[in-house]
Enzyme design. Structure first.
Site, PDB file in Angstrom:
ATOM      1  N   TYR A 111      -0.024  -5.645  -2.495  1.00  0.00           N
ATOM      2  CA  TYR A 111       1.045  -5.267  -1.554  1.00  0.00           C
ATOM      3  C   TYR A 111       2.382  -5.872  -1.992  1.00  0.00           C
ATOM      4  CZ  TYR A 111       3.079  -4.387   3.122  1.00  0.00           C
ATOM      5  OH  TYR A 111       3.844  -3.952   4.181  1.00  0.00           O
ATOM      6  N   SER A 135       9.368  -4.209   2.456  1.00  0.00           N
ATOM      7  CA  SER A 135       8.839  -5.215   3.383  1.00  0.00           C
ATOM      8  C   SER A 135       9.533  -6.522   3.040  1.00  0.00           C
ATOM      9  CB  SER A 135       7.326  -5.360   3.143  1.00  0.00           C
ATOM     10  OG  SER A 135       6.829  -6.546   3.728  1.00  0.00           O
TER      11      SER A 135
END
Ligand code: NAD
Length: 260
Positions: A155, A142
């Site tokens: 995350y 990401s």
């Protein structure tokens, strides 16, 4: 371009994983689907993709937080297709809370699904790739593998870790036909992000459209979502002959997010 190859895409019943599975099938790769969802819908998806692109497809329901189920899925792919040539580590979840409020079990689940699962699939796929001296490992990291955002400790830690795993896997195989790279998307409008849109709409009293716009403009200079199709095209490039010397990169497709 990929006929005769087999791609296993974790978390491919939805969103980005499904987009990448379709793009690889379009190039002729057989697909092993994985992920959660309604059994009948998944079966329909599996058959539809196989019919649309004339490839063989299979599905395994391994929970990517469980190493024994990952081992069973990799054994299933080997038995069915003789191994995995293209491994897409895509399954992922999100939870948003500040560190002091972050539930410990959510931390453990995010690290297991978004990071450790890629270690397990990679260690199990590599021996078969080495035998063929060809392989493509693509980790869906990401933009949060490159920069942080408040509220996303687990995350961001998992995605930075995944970028690190990508580099090491690439280096350990640098003199082989196996490459490993990471893709780092910005906002993509999938169920994972729609939940964050819904939370924002509720918190700030916004409509769905206003919340989407607010989310985008805060981080993504283009003001537009990245699409699963665009990410699928990047994965196809990594699998192409032109991608042979792309090794260990973390390639962002983020509407300019990380350029700021
Ligand atoms: P999504 O929620 O649409 O899809 C996630 C997929 O993972 C689904 O198929 C789901 O069933 C599967 N999954 C979840 N937990 C699982 C588990 N324990 N075992 C097996 N499968 C499981 O999400 P998405 O947006 O398509 O995300 C895919 C990947 O892309 C994730 O790794 C995510 O972190 C990453 N990503 C998404 C965005 C975005 O904006 N959507 C941005 C950057 C990175």
């Amino acid at each position: 371009m990929l006929s005769g190859k087999t791609a296993l895409v974790t978390g491919s019943t939805s969103g980005i994983g499904l987009g990448i599975a379709r793009a690889l099938a379009e190039q002729g790769a057989n697909i092993v689907f994985n992920g959660f969802g309604d059994a009948q819908q998944i079966e329909k998806l599996r058959i539809d993709v196989g019919d649309a692109y004339g490839v063989q497809t299979a599905y395994h329901n391994a929970d990517m937080s469980k190493p024994d189920e990952i081992e069973a899925m990799m054994a299933f792919a080997s038995a069915k297709f003789g191994g995995v040539d293209i491994l897409i580590n895509n399954a992922g979840i999100q939870h948003v809370a500040n560190v002091e409020d972050f539930p410990a079990e959510k931390w453990d689940a995010i690290i297991a699904i978004n990071l450790s699962s890629a270690f397990h699939t990679t260690r199990l796929a590599l021996p078969g790739m080495r035998q063929k001296n060809w392989g493509r490992i693509i980790n869906l990291a990401s933009v949060h593998g490159l920069v942080g955002s408040a509220g996303k400790s687990a995350y961001v830690a998992a995605k930075h870790g995944l970028v690190g795993l990508t580099k090491v896997t690439a280096l350990e195989n640098a003199q082989t036909g196996i490459t490993c790279n990471a893709i780092c998307p910005g906002w993509v409008l999938t169920p994972l992000v729609q939940k964050q849109v819904d939370d924002r709409a509720a918190r700030e009293g916004l409509s769905n459209d206003e919340a989407r716009r607010a989310l985008l403009l805060e981080k993504q200079p283009s003001g537009e979502f990245v699409t699963p199709d665009e990410l699928g095209a990047l994965a196809v490039f990594f699998c192409s002959p032109a991608g042979a010397q792309v090794r260990g990169v973390a390639w962002n497709m983020d509407g300019g997010w990380a350029a700021q």
